[in-house]
Design a protein around this motif. Structure first.
Motif, PDB file in Angstrom:
ATOM      1  N   ILE A 482       3.335 -59.844 -20.052  1.00  0.00           N
ATOM      2  CA  ILE A 482       2.753 -58.637 -20.628  1.00  0.00           C
ATOM      3  C   ILE A 482       1.505 -58.958 -21.432  1.00  0.00           C
ATOM      4  O   ILE A 482       0.518 -58.226 -21.384  1.00  0.00           O
ATOM      5  CB  ILE A 482       3.819 -57.884 -21.456  1.00  0.00           C
ATOM      6  N   ALA A 485      -1.365 -59.364 -19.013  1.00  0.00           N
ATOM      7  CA  ALA A 485      -1.788 -58.080 -18.460  1.00  0.00           C
ATOM      8  C   ALA A 485      -2.649 -57.322 -19.469  1.00  0.00           C
ATOM      9  O   ALA A 485      -3.692 -56.764 -19.126  1.00  0.00           O
ATOM     10  CB  ALA A 485      -0.573 -57.250 -18.060  1.00  0.00           C
ATOM     11  N   ILE A 486      -2.228 -57.340 -20.720  1.00  0.00           N
ATOM     12  CA  ILE A 486      -2.977 -56.603 -21.742  1.00  0.00           C
ATOM     13  C   ILE A 486      -4.325 -57.256 -21.995  1.00  0.00           C
ATOM     14  O   ILE A 486      -5.336 -56.567 -22.173  1.00  0.00           O
ATOM     15  CB  ILE A 486      -2.185 -56.563 -23.058  1.00  0.00           C
ATOM     16  N   VAL A 489      -6.551 -56.145 -19.332  1.00  0.00           N
ATOM     17  CA  VAL A 489      -6.925 -54.750 -19.518  1.00  0.00           C
ATOM     18  C   VAL A 489      -7.953 -54.621 -20.634  1.00  0.00           C
ATOM     19  O   VAL A 489      -8.932 -53.884 -20.512  1.00  0.00           O
ATOM     20  CB  VAL A 489      -5.674 -53.892 -19.812  1.00  0.00           C
ATOM     21  N   GLU A 490      -7.750 -55.377 -21.702  1.00  0.00           N
ATOM     22  CA  GLU A 490      -8.708 -55.288 -22.806  1.00  0.00           C
ATOM     23  C   GLU A 490     -10.062 -55.866 -22.409  1.00  0.00           C
ATOM     24  O   GLU A 490     -11.102 -55.394 -22.854  1.00  0.00           O
ATOM     25  CB  GLU A 490      -8.159 -56.010 -24.037  1.00  0.00           C
ATOM     26  N   GLU A 493     -11.911 -53.250 -20.523  1.00  0.00           N
ATOM     27  CA  GLU A 493     -12.231 -52.063 -21.298  1.00  0.00           C
ATOM     28  C   GLU A 493     -11.726 -50.780 -20.703  1.00  0.00           C
ATOM     29  O   GLU A 493     -12.321 -49.732 -20.905  1.00  0.00           O
ATOM     30  CB  GLU A 493     -13.737 -51.927 -21.481  1.00  0.00           C
ATOM     31  N   GLY A 494     -10.689 -50.808 -19.958  1.00  0.00           N
ATOM     32  CA  GLY A 494     -10.184 -49.553 -19.437  1.00  0.00           C
ATOM     33  C   GLY A 494      -8.841 -49.802 -18.782  1.00  0.00           C
ATOM     34  O   GLY A 494      -8.521 -50.916 -18.393  1.00  0.00           O
ATOM     35  N   THR A 495      -8.067 -48.749 -18.694  1.00  0.00           N
ATOM     36  CA  THR A 495      -6.734 -48.927 -18.140  1.00  0.00           C
ATOM     37  C   THR A 495      -6.707 -48.634 -16.655  1.00  0.00           C
ATOM     38  O   THR A 495      -5.657 -48.674 -16.038  1.00  0.00           O
ATOM     39  CB  THR A 495      -5.747 -47.994 -18.849  1.00  0.00           C
ATOM     40  N   MET A 498      -4.994 -51.233 -14.493  1.00  0.00           N
ATOM     41  CA  MET A 498      -3.772 -51.820 -15.018  1.00  0.00           C
ATOM     42  C   MET A 498      -2.748 -52.067 -13.927  1.00  0.00           C
ATOM     43  O   MET A 498      -2.116 -53.119 -13.893  1.00  0.00           O
ATOM     44  CB  MET A 498      -3.184 -50.916 -16.081  1.00  0.00           C
ATOM     45  N   LEU A 499      -2.573 -51.100 -13.050  1.00  0.00           N
ATOM     46  CA  LEU A 499      -1.533 -51.261 -12.037  1.00  0.00           C
ATOM     47  C   LEU A 499      -1.769 -52.488 -11.152  1.00  0.00           C
ATOM     48  O   LEU A 499      -0.858 -53.304 -10.993  1.00  0.00           O
ATOM     49  CB  LEU A 499      -1.417 -49.986 -11.199  1.00  0.00           C
ATOM     50  N   ILE A 502      -1.063 -55.619 -13.273  1.00  0.00           N
ATOM     51  CA  ILE A 502       0.355 -55.817 -13.566  1.00  0.00           C
ATOM     52  C   ILE A 502       1.101 -56.272 -12.316  1.00  0.00           C
ATOM     53  O   ILE A 502       1.918 -57.189 -12.359  1.00  0.00           O
ATOM     54  CB  ILE A 502       0.961 -54.517 -14.132  1.00  0.00           C
ATOM     55  N   VAL A 505       0.290 -59.895 -11.597  1.00  0.00           N
ATOM     56  CA  VAL A 505       0.886 -60.779 -12.610  1.00  0.00           C
ATOM     57  C   VAL A 505       2.379 -60.937 -12.352  1.00  0.00           C
ATOM     58  O   VAL A 505       2.927 -62.031 -12.361  1.00  0.00           O
ATOM     59  CB  VAL A 505       0.629 -60.220 -14.027  1.00  0.00           C
TER      60      VAL A 505
END
Lengths: 751, 751
Positions: A482, A485-486, A489-490, A493-495, A498-499, A502, A505
């Motif tokens: 996790i 993944a974060i 994402v950071e 600069e956007g979500t 994310m999929l 994730i 990963v």
């Protein structure tokens, strides 16, 4: 009571202040690293660039190479006086310390300085290594240092920080520092917190989450503000920063290639871990009895190899027109895929200002910055040089850029192979080096390669593939989940991605776990740290505590002869630093006395009473908290007391009625706490008189820990393990049903 | 050993499957809630909209009001057969359960169904309440239910899930379910995980993080896919979703107003908690001895008040031209600020299709959707109706929209006050209701108000202020920190507003903590759950374990008479469910026998041996695991054994040599595990023969837990507390130095 509440509030407030300072210092350190590296890199590429302009390729290489050697060898030489602990990423040491292992030198100022200098030098040496791992170690060292500004070297012990001089607070500050290191390095405050929780720490609390978050935010912010002033945003700049556009979004059918990249990431990650573990083993065997300068030589050789390969790759890649890169995707891919890596050299002139790329720290990709000319003419650029003859950050930015056609497929294929091999052999050298950026580079190159291959058939955006590839590769070697993944994402600069991140990963971790454990677990094992995983080893799950405990336990009596204490402290036979204190029963015959005129006792009764630590004993010796005659142990239970009676025995230093043994006025709770932070001279240099040693006693009762957990000998191994792991024990005395000490368990016994 | 490894792998794999199922089920449930509410709301606004068209305001109100009453009162009536546990948000129950408290009915299927139905009805009733809290409870109930599909009501106990029939696994699944509930409700998978870790759970592990993350992702994804099919993105749609543009970014000087909003959020949050706590106390006193239908009446009254106020607000607000709202910011604000809330009524015609807003689930704000006409003419809209005569989700979307001038300052001021008051009085009603959305609404209105006031002087974007205000208000009442920040970041689909959000959350929490604790802590206290905070209460920190333990401890002998066991189980004198098992010493005189012909023992010796639980005793009774004669306790230690000898005593059910007491062949480990998941009849209905009761014995030795932690009576209170909290104990026997049981500590003793 009001005073104690105020004290508590002050202590909590102090923790926030310390976390703030950790954040600021880590932020400044990250800035220093970044800025020095940028300066050196600029100098390096500027100098060699001069000769590139004149087409003096070999001289340009020599300049580039010699600067690399200068920095790389210095980075390695710095390690020698500091010690091996400063080399590598330091993550195993941080994990180990936070797991409860005392690793000598791992958290002191000397290591901090050595690691910092080595990191700056090494990161400028053209080797494929990253600053994140060392930044984590540096962050945790800063955390440990600020939490209790004291220094064995400087012998300075400020009073105001005494209350944080305990294992738990120190551990918490070190966790916070490690998290702040990640946050500052990646510009990812949330990712930093999660890294601290998921990867670094073995013990974590909710209060710690929030304070760590604060420190991470301050660290990120400090780095940003120094770098850019108040014009920019929180996420505009970490040490690393990418600006992915969020115009193009993937289609759901692309989840299949993303999953496949995840599988590949897991496989490559596992392969990397395997290769690296073998290489490390070979290294440690090979250098075991050889001089340390051989390890510097190794660095020298590796820099030679790396510089040569990277330079040659760029030199043998044909130039490419900039219009090609800007052309529409499908067309340009068709034309460019024919320009396969051929042995050519028709490159020329004109670069210089393109190296300004490295100066340009702002988040916006200027079109110009994407192209490294190397030897190419105006209007052309060298695609390989953008990756190999460039700083790693800049190369990553190129890989993540949305321009679909900067690189051709062969370039990416070659570079992903080269970078994988170079990363593998570089990791483990004797200099401060991390793996995040290199593995990200490998993954991004590979991912972009896959993306561009797919783009031959369907219209997709290769930059998302680069991102997914980087995530998968990092998950493959580090098995972070996790937090990784974060962080990704950071960074983006956007979500919106994310999929895919994730998914890759998750799959990479599963695939990797099928083959082996993470690189850190391997390193920890190899360095023989007694690291307690969150689950007990399956092979031992059916044992009992009696199967693993040390039966040769060293015990002390409640009132013990000084000579015995010294003997115990000096002995190197036993391997535990906590000594169970046992009661003596009432004398058998009040008329029988021993050689010193004291009453003799049964020696076969060993009822457990409390636990005392080695450094407490040393402290008692140093301050000569001796008593002249041995007072009778006046435990009312042994004098026939009723077991339902309430005794007001409390912890150390508080008034006590239990056994009527109040603390000596010379040794208060405050003095003891302060003393434990100090460094005492060896016992032989304490000038203890022979008389004292032979005739005096130490009353341990007021000082021993009465609230220790004690295992019954019926305990199962897994229960014991879980107690050690959840509470963070170091010593667990084992007693039988009569409360007699029959053994002791330490961390090492559990493995 | 290979079998055991395979079993372990199968068990782990099973956990992943269960987490997957939790994710899917929670996702579907969230979809059901969302969809039903949307359907009902559409129906409601359509029906009353018909009359609005004809300017029959009062009839429109009646329709609107009667639909509200219908649903609200039904939501309340549903609670009656299910029990009070289904009303409210359920977060205190989830927190309590995960803290280790057994709250009756809190996790069963009846409550699940009742809560779900009540939530759907209540959320459609026009009351200011949200679905998130109940979704968390529903998620955790689903987690608990899937983890061990068994049901007291249905009496169904599938074999394959037996291995998860233990406290730890159940707790983990419930944590996962709660997190998935948050994830599905907000469309925020990372926020869900962090909520589980930070707020819901007291025990958390790294494995759990990763599995929970998986479940959260699946839950979010399931909801999205059902709602929109495969065309959309992960974050396109939670149950709640906002689309903030990322064109405009704040300036650093705006951090000052953001911090002030944080202070205000903390103050209002603390005020809300205070009001709510008092109101709840008053409610519970007032309804204590009254009929339950009075509580339904309360709901009726509150709906009347809410509907009237909200409708009248909209009705008395003058219409506003759409061009005004679209005009440039500074101009339009000047002109519009004069149109203060005046008692006017020149509204008219034309609405209907604007209610389609509620259908429009796509993330894009269509310009048309921003305006609710209410009675206004074409080209005009009613600004207040957009907030009050609208679903809460849609109102929030309006508040977060980037159009700078939809609302005038007076409208926002009035609505923030009204919504704060209504939220305060609504919370605590007898229906399933959550606080997140209402408090977000209050905060967003307040934040936007501040933003628009500032916009009078400087050019700022009020939508960021709305976001910051929502964050601050939520932090102010819930005292969540990192999870809240992440949820807000995930809602806004970008990290560009992270700093303001974090700043306001941090300040709001600090300010709030200065006054009181979070709403959940107050509710937990009020409901008298023995909740263990992570820190012991400061007032008791100097106590010892002897000051808090129960001294009237009920003990059993290793081989105990059936009659004694039954007596102990039936007695209601003692308040602990774990009974210390004690050893009997060797007989004093082998020729003395008691009434049943057994040897008599000293009764004053009570050496601690192990711990047995109430439900284990019931199980042994039910299966009649009796022995005819009382075998001699053959513990070799008491027969003069050497304490250094190694005994192979293991946990329950394994072959044992300790005391030579193998498990009865009729009671295996599997049977015991299965049995503990069952529901046994009361002892009186077990048809035990009088003969059995009087003459038979139960040998507890093979079944008792030998690895329990035992406290010495010298333990300090804070040490005891921290053991309970970190390990999750329920019973801690206290022994003296001779290992005799002198007391027992349970959770309730710690508070």
């Amino acid at each position: 009571r009001r005073t104690s509440k105020l004290n508590h509030m002050l202590k909590t407030f102090g923790k926030w202040i310390i976390c703030f300072m950790i954040g600021v210092l880590v932020g400044i350190t990250a800035y220093l690293v970044k800025q020095s590296v940028e300066f050196v890199n600029e100098f390096k590429f500027d100098q060699s660039g001069k000769y590139l302009e004149d087409e003096r390729k070999f001289i340009a290489f020599l300049v580039y190479y010699s600067i690399n050697i200068l920095f790389g060898v210095s980075a390695s030489l710095v390690i020698i006086p500091v010690g091996q602990i400063a080399s590598g990423s330091g993550i195993p040491e941080v994990k180990g310390y936070l797991n409860g292992i005392r690793i000598p030198q791992s958290m002191n100022v000397k290591t901090l300085v050595g690691k910092l200098v080595s990191l700056i030098l090494a990161y400028s040496s053209g080797l494929i290594l990253g600053p994140e791992g060392p930044m984590i170690h540096i962050g945790s060292m800063l955390g440990g240092a600020i939490g209790q500004v004291k220094s064995k070297t400087l012998k300075w012990y400020p009073k105001v920080l005494w209350k944080y001089h305990n294992d738990r607070d120190r551990r918490d500050f070190i966790s916070t520092g490690a998290a702040a290191g990640v946050a500052a390095a990646f510009g990812a405050p949330i990712g930093g917190v999660l890294f601290g929780f998921e990867e670094a720490s073995s013990f974590w609390s909710r209060q710690l989450t929030w304070r760590t978050f604060f420190a991470c935010l301050i660290a990120t912010f400090t780095t940003n503000i120094i770098l850019q002033g108040f014009d920019m945003q929180l996420h505009d700049y970490g040490v690393l920063k990418f600006g992915l556009s969020n115009k193009y979004l993937y289609k759901y059918s692309e989840l299949i290639p993303f999953a496949l990249i995840g599988v590949a990431g897991g496989l490559f990650g596992a392969l990397f871990v395997n290769l690296n573990a073998h290489l490390s083993q070979w290294r440690s065997k090979f250098f075991a009895n050889k001089k340390i300068y051989l390890r510097v030589l190794e660095v020298f050789i590796l820099i030679t190899i790396t510089s040569t390969i990277l330079y040659c790759c760029a030199a043998f890649t044909p130039c490419r027109s900039k219009t090609q890169a800007n052309g529409s995707q499908t067309n340009s891919l068709d034309t460019s895929s024919s320009s396969i890596l051929s042995s050519s050299g028709d490159n020329s002139k004109n670069s210089t200002k393109l190296f300004k790329l490295l100066n340009n720290a702002s988040g916006e990709d200027k079109q110009e910055d994407k192209f490294i000319a190397f030897f190419c003419e105006q209007g052309e650029y060298n695609q390989m040089a953008g990756l190999s003859f460039n700083s790693l950050d800049a190369a990553l930015r190129l890989l993540f850029s949305t321009s679909t056609d900067i690189f051709t497929i062969p370039t990416l294929a070659v570079f992903s192979l080269i970078s994988f091999i170079l990363t593998t052999i570089t990791s483990g050298l004797m200099l401060a080096s991390g793996l995040f950026i290199p593995m990200m580079l490998v993954g991004a190159t590979f991912g972009r390669l896959v993306g561009q291959v797919i783009a031959l058939f369907v219209s997709v955006d290769p930059c998302i593939y680069a991102l997914v590839g980087a995530s998968a590769m990092m998950a493959g070697f580090s098995r972070m989940t996790i937090s990784l993944a974060i962080i990704m994402v950071e960074l983006t600069e956007g979500t919106q991605y994310m999929l895919p991140v994730i998914l890759s990963v998750m799959i990479a971790k599963w695939v990797g776990d099928f083959f082996n454990e993470s690189i850190y677990e391997h390193l920890i094992e190899q360095k023989c740290y007694p690291f307690l995983q969150s689950q007990p080893p399956k092979s031992m799950i059916k044992l009992g505590v009696v199967d693993i405990m040390k039966t040769e336990v060293v015990t002390l009596h409640e009132v013990e002869r000084v000579s015995k204490v010294i003997e115990v402290l000096k002995s190197e036979q036993h391997f535990h630093n906590g000594f169970p204190v046992i009661e003596r029963p009432r004398p058998l015959d009040p008329n029988r006395k021993d050689a010193y005129g004291n009453l003799e006792y049964y020696e076969d009764e060993t009822t457990y009473s409390g636990l005392i630590l080695r450094n407490q004993l040393i402290c008692l010796l140093y301050y000569r908290i001796f008593c002249h005659e041995q007072p009778l142990p006046q435990n009312p239970r042994l004098l026939g007391g009723n077991s339902n009676r309430r005794y007001n025995q409390r912890r150390f230093g508080r008034p006590t009625e239990y056994g009527y043994a109040p603390a000596d006025p010379r040794m208060t709770y405050e003095l003891m706490t302060q003393s434990l932070a100090r460094h005492f001279p060896p016992i032989d240099k304490m000038n203890l008189k022979k008389e004292e040693i032979e005739t005096m006693y130490i009353d341990l009762r007021p000082y021993m820990n009465l609230s220790t957990i004690v295992a019954n000998e019926t305990y199962s191994y897994s229960e014991t393990y879980s107690i050690f792991r959840t509470i963070g024990l170091r010593h667990l005395p084992v007693v039988n049903k009569k409360n007699e000490v029959v053994g002791i368990v330490t961390r090492k016994d559990l493995l």
